[in-house]
Each structure stands twice: as C-alpha cells, then as structure tokens.
Design a protein around this motif. Structure first.
Motif, PDB file in Angstrom:
ATOM      1  N   UNK A 175      41.838 -14.370 -19.419  1.00  0.00           N
ATOM      2  CA  UNK A 175      41.515 -14.450 -20.675  1.00  0.00           C
ATOM      3  C   UNK A 175      40.894 -15.651 -21.196  1.00  0.00           C
ATOM      4  N   UNK A 176      41.253 -16.837 -20.955  1.00  0.00           N
ATOM      5  CA  UNK A 176      40.384 -17.914 -21.365  1.00  0.00           C
ATOM      6  C   UNK A 176      38.925 -17.874 -20.925  1.00  0.00           C
ATOM      7  N   UNK A 177      38.762 -17.514 -19.395  1.00  0.00           N
ATOM      8  CA  UNK A 177      37.210 -17.301 -18.940  1.00  0.00           C
ATOM      9  C   UNK A 177      36.722 -16.456 -19.940  1.00  0.00           C
ATOM     10  N   UNK A 178      37.281 -15.290 -20.051  1.00  0.00           N
ATOM     11  CA  UNK A 178      36.874 -14.206 -20.738  1.00  0.00           C
ATOM     12  C   UNK A 178      36.401 -14.572 -22.322  1.00  0.00           C
ATOM     13  N   UNK A 179      37.320 -15.222 -22.775  1.00  0.00           N
ATOM     14  CA  UNK A 179      36.773 -15.901 -24.176  1.00  0.00           C
ATOM     15  C   UNK A 179      35.733 -16.773 -23.883  1.00  0.00           C
ATOM     16  N   UNK A 180      35.629 -17.648 -23.114  1.00  0.00           N
ATOM     17  CA  UNK A 180      34.361 -18.431 -23.001  1.00  0.00           C
ATOM     18  C   UNK A 180      33.194 -17.636 -22.660  1.00  0.00           C
ATOM     19  N   UNK A 181      33.383 -16.654 -21.962  1.00  0.00           N
ATOM     20  CA  UNK A 181      32.075 -15.785 -21.527  1.00  0.00           C
ATOM     21  C   UNK A 181      31.675 -15.108 -22.638  1.00  0.00           C
ATOM     22  N   UNK A 189      23.242  -2.401 -18.052  1.00  0.00           N
ATOM     23  CA  UNK A 189      22.179  -2.893 -18.591  1.00  0.00           C
ATOM     24  C   UNK A 189      22.595  -4.576 -18.639  1.00  0.00           C
ATOM     25  N   UNK A 190      21.610  -5.544 -18.595  1.00  0.00           N
ATOM     26  CA  UNK A 190      21.968  -6.850 -18.622  1.00  0.00           C
ATOM     27  C   UNK A 190      22.172  -7.441 -20.089  1.00  0.00           C
ATOM     28  N   UNK A 191      21.948  -6.647 -20.988  1.00  0.00           N
ATOM     29  CA  UNK A 191      22.239  -7.164 -22.523  1.00  0.00           C
ATOM     30  C   UNK A 191      23.654  -6.425 -23.057  1.00  0.00           C
ATOM     31  N   UNK A 192      24.627  -5.940 -22.198  1.00  0.00           N
ATOM     32  CA  UNK A 192      25.857  -5.655 -22.551  1.00  0.00           C
ATOM     33  C   UNK A 192      27.081  -5.995 -21.543  1.00  0.00           C
ATOM     34  N   UNK A 193      28.083  -5.966 -22.160  1.00  0.00           N
ATOM     35  CA  UNK A 193      29.128  -6.348 -21.344  1.00  0.00           C
ATOM     36  C   UNK A 193      30.212  -5.360 -21.095  1.00  0.00           C
ATOM     37  N   UNK A 194      30.615  -4.980 -19.790  1.00  0.00           N
ATOM     38  CA  UNK A 194      31.405  -4.052 -19.507  1.00  0.00           C
ATOM     39  C   UNK A 194      32.687  -4.574 -19.285  1.00  0.00           C
ATOM     40  N   UNK A 195      33.824  -4.187 -19.943  1.00  0.00           N
ATOM     41  CA  UNK A 195      35.342  -4.886 -19.444  1.00  0.00           C
ATOM     42  C   UNK A 195      35.802  -3.504 -19.115  1.00  0.00           C
ATOM     43  N   UNK A 196      36.841  -3.794 -17.880  1.00  0.00           N
ATOM     44  CA  UNK A 196      37.914  -2.985 -17.548  1.00  0.00           C
ATOM     45  C   UNK A 196      39.028  -3.372 -17.269  1.00  0.00           C
ATOM     46  N   UNK A 197      40.013  -2.590 -18.192  1.00  0.00           N
ATOM     47  CA  UNK A 197      41.243  -3.047 -18.436  1.00  0.00           C
ATOM     48  C   UNK A 197      42.209  -1.979 -17.218  1.00  0.00           C
ATOM     49  N   UNK A 198      42.949  -2.920 -16.395  1.00  0.00           N
ATOM     50  CA  UNK A 198      43.662  -1.919 -15.546  1.00  0.00           C
ATOM     51  C   UNK A 198      45.174  -1.885 -15.837  1.00  0.00           C
ATOM     52  N   UNK A 232      47.970  -3.161 -15.224  1.00  0.00           N
ATOM     53  CA  UNK A 232      48.774  -4.017 -15.849  1.00  0.00           C
ATOM     54  C   UNK A 232      48.291  -5.040 -17.055  1.00  0.00           C
ATOM     55  N   UNK A 233      47.207  -4.566 -17.470  1.00  0.00           N
ATOM     56  CA  UNK A 233      46.383  -5.200 -18.582  1.00  0.00           C
ATOM     57  C   UNK A 233      45.649  -6.526 -18.256  1.00  0.00           C
ATOM     58  N   UNK A 234      45.387  -6.525 -16.941  1.00  0.00           N
ATOM     59  CA  UNK A 234      44.271  -7.564 -16.366  1.00  0.00           C
ATOM     60  C   UNK A 234      43.030  -7.153 -16.691  1.00  0.00           C
ATOM     61  N   UNK A 235      42.102  -7.871 -17.122  1.00  0.00           N
ATOM     62  CA  UNK A 235      40.709  -7.525 -17.423  1.00  0.00           C
ATOM     63  C   UNK A 235      39.637  -8.016 -16.423  1.00  0.00           C
ATOM     64  N   UNK A 236      38.788  -7.077 -16.144  1.00  0.00           N
ATOM     65  CA  UNK A 236      37.444  -7.450 -15.096  1.00  0.00           C
ATOM     66  C   UNK A 236      36.372  -7.291 -15.848  1.00  0.00           C
ATOM     67  N   UNK A 237      35.210  -8.334 -15.874  1.00  0.00           N
ATOM     68  CA  UNK A 237      33.940  -8.082 -16.240  1.00  0.00           C
ATOM     69  C   UNK A 237      33.027  -7.518 -15.222  1.00  0.00           C
ATOM     70  N   UNK A 238      32.577  -6.234 -15.226  1.00  0.00           N
ATOM     71  CA  UNK A 238      32.021  -5.644 -14.257  1.00  0.00           C
ATOM     72  C   UNK A 238      33.052  -5.307 -13.030  1.00  0.00           C
ATOM     73  N   UNK A 239      32.859  -5.940 -11.978  1.00  0.00           N
ATOM     74  CA  UNK A 239      33.950  -5.746 -10.748  1.00  0.00           C
ATOM     75  C   UNK A 239      34.789  -7.117 -10.562  1.00  0.00           C
ATOM     76  N   UNK A 240      34.735  -8.091 -11.342  1.00  0.00           N
ATOM     77  CA  UNK A 240      35.111  -9.367 -11.180  1.00  0.00           C
ATOM     78  C   UNK A 240      36.187  -9.472 -12.185  1.00  0.00           C
ATOM     79  N   UNK A 241      37.442  -9.817 -11.638  1.00  0.00           N
ATOM     80  CA  UNK A 241      38.705  -9.888 -12.423  1.00  0.00           C
ATOM     81  C   UNK A 241      38.662 -11.327 -13.214  1.00  0.00           C
ATOM     82  N   UNK A 242      38.806 -11.625 -14.269  1.00  0.00           N
ATOM     83  CA  UNK A 242      38.571 -13.067 -15.136  1.00  0.00           C
ATOM     84  C   UNK A 242      39.938 -12.968 -15.947  1.00  0.00           C
TER      85      UNK A 242
END
Length: 139
Positions: free
Chosen positions: A81-87, A58-67, A69-79
């Motif tokens: 932590x500063x970009x994630x905080x801004x988003x 749904x467009x009104x929610x945010x899906x975060x995936x943690x791999x 190594x601890x890296x985060x991806x929003x949907x399928x795009x890795x971001x």
C-alpha cells in the motif's frame, strides 16, 4: 349601566401540556418504527461474469487487481500500500485526469474492494471505476 353576572367569568385557556404529550408520543412511535425498518441482512452472492467485456491495456490508465486476501497488484505486479500510494500520487501529478480501474478476484471481499477504492480516492484520483473481466470459458 353594566349588569354583572353572579357566576365568575373564566378566561379561555389553551392547554398546551396535553399537546406536548401527544407530540412526544408520536415522535417516539415514529422513531421506533423507523428503527425496525432498518434491518441489515447479508447474502452470499456469486456475481456473474461479463461476456462482452473486452480487456484493454492503455498506458494512460491504471489497472488495480485485488485478490482474495486483500493484496493489490498493479497490472500483474503485486505492490504494498505505501508503494501504491506513491505510484498513484506520482501518476496523478503527471496526469490529473487519469482513470483507475479496480478489478476484484471472484473471492475478494467487498470490504477489501471498498478499502482500495477509498485508498485511491485519498491519493486524489477522481476517475475510479470497478472493471469487469470477460469470462474466458465463453470465448
């Protein structure tokens, strides 16, 4: 006429020093017992996957995936932590009641999941949940 006794009269005294000693002994005993009760043990757990969970986008929610190594991806795009905080802060300003779902890889550590959860909470988002993925082999 008042007759006095030849034995000197002793006043009654409440001895408080032995009482204090007993209380300190009980306090120390309870502290030692309570310290022995808190042994931290860790187990390697392989958690099961959900069989009835459905993936929703749904467009009104945010899906975060943690791999792993601890890296985060929003949907399928890795971001980063500063970009994630801004988003997260930008989306939170648009919709103050936006839900965030955090999904962890099977090999992701508990510490990295809690770090991402804390990171999302620091961005001001209150509706956070740990989501599960449906097992694709059982479909």
């Amino acid at each position: 006429m008042k007759i006095r006794s030849p034995i000197p009269r002793r006043r009654t005294r409440l001895e408080i020093i032995p009482l204090i000693d007993i209380m300190f002994f009980l306090l120390a005993s309870f502290m030692m017992v309570s310290l022995q009760m808190q042994k931290v043990r860790t187990l390697k757990a392989s958690l099961p996957t959900a069989t009835l969970a459905t993936a929703t986008t749904r467009p009104d929610l945010i899906n975060l995936t943690v791999d792993r190594s601890g890296q985060v991806a929003v949907g399928k795009n890795p971001v980063s932590f500063p970009e994630l905080f801004t988003l997260l802060t930008n989306r939170h300003q648009l919709n103050t009641n936006i839900p965030v779902y955090i999904t962890g890889n099977r090999d992701a550590t508990h510490g990295s999941m809690i770090y991402v959860l804390d990171f999302v909470k620091r961005a001001g988002i209150q509706r956070v949940a740990i989501s599960v993925r449906a097992d694709s082999a059982n479909r």
